[in-house]
Structures are given as C-alpha cells and as structure tokens.
Design a protein around this motif. Structure first.
Motif, short mmCIF file in Angstrom:
data_model
loop_
_atom_site.label_atom_id
_atom_site.label_comp_id
_atom_site.label_asym_id
_atom_site.label_seq_id
_atom_site.Cartn_x
_atom_site.Cartn_y
_atom_site.Cartn_z
N UNK A 239 0.74 -1.16 -0.01
CA UNK A 239 -0.15 0.09 -0.01
C UNK A 239 0.89 1.13 0.28
N UNK A 240 1.90 1.14 0.77
CA UNK A 240 2.70 2.48 0.80
C UNK A 240 3.54 2.54 -0.48
N UNK A 241 4.10 1.58 -1.01
CA UNK A 241 4.79 1.71 -2.57
C UNK A 241 3.53 2.35 -3.47
N UNK A 242 2.29 1.84 -3.39
CA UNK A 242 1.59 2.38 -4.51
C UNK A 242 1.11 3.75 -4.12
N UNK A 243 1.20 4.13 -2.94
CA UNK A 243 1.03 5.67 -2.57
C UNK A 243 2.18 6.44 -2.96
N UNK A 244 3.38 6.05 -3.01
CA UNK A 244 4.53 6.67 -3.42
C UNK A 244 4.45 6.85 -4.81
N UNK A 245 4.19 5.92 -5.72
CA UNK A 245 3.92 5.93 -6.95
C UNK A 245 2.82 6.67 -7.55
#
Length: 346
Positions: A239-245
């Motif tokens: 979820x955090x990686x998607x948020x960064x992207x």
C-alpha cells in the motif's frame, strides 16, 4: 490432447486432466507409447480419472523441470540446476535404487542427500564446503517446489531440512531502525521517497533509474522488472509503495516514460542518486554504513523476518546467478537456531 516425449532412450506420455499435469513412462517403443496415450485420452473422455495414478517417475520429472527452468531462469542459474538434478538423480540411483517415483522423495531421503554431500567425496571426487552443500539443498528445494505446484507432491520435503553452519560466508550488514529513521529525516521529501521505494521493493539503483510507468501493473499491483532481454520478475506493491507511485505520477512530466526524473523531466542518473546519499552520510554523520546495496539488504532481511522463504526471496531479488542467495543464508540459520531454542519448539 496429450503429447509424447523422450528421455534418454525411453518415451513418456504427457497429458492434462482436471487442470493437472500428468506424466507417465511408456517404455522404449514409440508405437506402444502412442497406444498408451490413446488409451489414456479415451479414459479421460469417459470420465474414468480414478484409474489414472497421480505420480511421476523421478527422471521424467527432473527432465521436465529442466525444460521449465530453461525458460524461467538465466543461463548461469539453469546450468546450476542441471548440475544439481543430474547429481541428485545419480545419488538416488546409488543409495535408493528401488526409488522410482517422485512420491518416494521424502525428508528422510533429502537428509541423507545432505549427509552424502557433507561427509563424503560426493561431488567430482571432492568434499563440498558447507556453503556449497547449502546451495545444493536450496536448489533442490526449488526443484521440488515445482513438483508441488504441479500437484505431484502435497509438501516440499526439502523445506524441512536444516542448513549447515557456514561461517566463512560473510553476513551482509543491514542498517538499524535508528539509522533508517535518521536517514529519512535528513533526506529531502523527494529523495526520502526514493530511499523508501528501494527498501520496499529491493530494486537495485540501476533498475531504479530504468523503471518506466509501463512497468507498473496497476491491475495486479506489482512491478515488472526486466532482468534481461528475455526474463523479467514481478515484485508485489505494498500500500505504501502504491502511494509513493501515485504521488510521483501526479507530479511528473506527462511526456516522460520514466518514473524517477529530474526537474527537466529527464531520467535521473545513478551518479545523482549516489551523490545525494553521500551528502546525507556526510551531513548526518552516518559514515559509510548506508548505501543503496545496504537498503536492498534491509529489504531482504525484512522479508526473511516475515518467514518469506529463500526461494521466494531469490525470485524477488532477481539474481542472475542463484548462488548469490547464499549471502542471506546465515539469517535463515539464525532463525533456525532461535526456533530450536524456543520453548515452543520442545
């Protein structure tokens, strides 16, 4: 429709039923193999699946795995699998001549193979060092994992075997949580995203700068990284990686295909990111302890603490030579020691 294949001087038939793959030895006569396949297909058409045995000969399975591995792995890794499967099959013929079916490969057999490797001059007339025994066990575990995926085995017997202690392989250093906190606080918002992205995906700095938006599979929530021209690996997105992207996507130049770009919309360079990290080390007095490779180790260590197997970790890191996974073997050994010392394991 099934098919007929040849291993050494014998034929075997391969067919699918109920979504599962079946392989059965048919002998040395091609006509007999064709007749067997016709009989099997007739049974399948009549719904007589109960009469078909769900097992496979060891040599047929190993040959099938090598064909699968030739497509799935880089050349150096495939060569290691080829050497391992040939050696393991030779061991079975010598120690367990009566063992013909894959279902007979149990943890007891794997344990004896481990002993054979570590105590005898088993491989090219020399005794293997502990870390090479561990590599052989790891490779065998992945071979047998393929059989589990095909449905031949319900459990992977190699996963129940403890690795040997191999003190000569240096354990990689990982940053402490305190060091990571200091690093993120000292970095700018944009560079902190870059550092966090590496710790969440395990990509190398070279892979990082090559990433394009077309490499992001939003449907499957994964990152598709090209290891070579023919091979690529998928890294799940948290979820955090998607948020960064998503944040990067909203602020990037619409014309550029690359994810990490500079203020002019051009792809960032390895040198730029390396210099930024060097400045952080100097300003925050982190010394030479933190590097992009260190962050990759941090990613690997975090997954191993979550009980991710070395098999899965190797795929996520995308090593062109599977032997490099030995770098993380000692962490697995530490977990084994902790488990054996726990009252819950008694």
């Amino acid at each position: 429709m099934g098919s007929i294949h040849k291993v050494n001087d014998e034929y075997y038939v391969e067919f699918y039923a109920r979504g599962l793959k079946y392989q059965q030895r048919a002998g040395r006569d091609l006509a007999a193999a064709e007749k067997l396949l016709q009989e099997i297909e007739a049974k399948i058409a009549k719904g007589e699946m109960a009469t078909i045995v769900r097992d496979v000969d060891v040599d047929i399975f190993l040959s099938d795995f090598l064909e699968y591995a030739r497509i799935q792995y880089p050349v150096r890794t495939w060569a290691r699998y080829k050497s391992l499967t040939e050696h393991f099959h030779g061991f079975l013929q010598k120690r367990f001549p009566q063992l013909k079916k894959l279902s007979g490969v149990t943890p007891v057999v794997i344990e004896q193979y481990k002993e054979f490797l570590s105590k005898e001059e088993a491989w090219r007339k020399r005794k293997l060092k502990p870390h090479l025994v561990n590599l052989s066990l790891f490779l065998l575990a992945e071979v047998l994992e393929y059989s589990r995926k095909l449905g031949y085995l319900n459990d992977n017997p190699a996963l129940h075997i403890r690795y040997l202690t191999a003190g000569q392989v240096r354990k990689p250093r990982i940053p402490t949580e305190e060091e990571m906190t200091r690093l993120f606080k000292a970095a700018t918002i944009d560079f902190a995203r870059v550092l966090e992205f590496v710790t969440l995906t395990g990509v190398t700095i070279e892979e990082l700068i090559r990433l394009q938006w077309q490499d992001v599979n939003w449907t499957e929530n994964c990152l598709e990284i090209k290891d070579t021209v023919l091979l690529k690996r998928s890294v799940p997105l948290t979820g955090r990686t998607i948020e960064i992207l998503k944040n990067l996507q909203g602020s990037c130049y619409p014309q550029t295909p690359f994810i990490f770009v500079n203020e002019r919309g051009q792809r960032q360079s390895v040198r730029y990111f390396a210099d930024q990290l060097a400045l952080l080390r100097a300003d925050d007095k982190l010394g030479e302890k933190i590097a992009f490779l260190t962050l990759r180790h941090y990613f690997a260590h975090r997954l191993l603490r979550q009980n991710i197997s070395l098999i899965v970790l190797n795929k996520l890191l995308g090593f062109l030579d599977v032997a490099r996974i030995l770098f993380y073997m000692e962490w697995v050994q530490d977990k084994q020691k902790d488990a054996s010392a726990s009252p819950l394991s008694l």
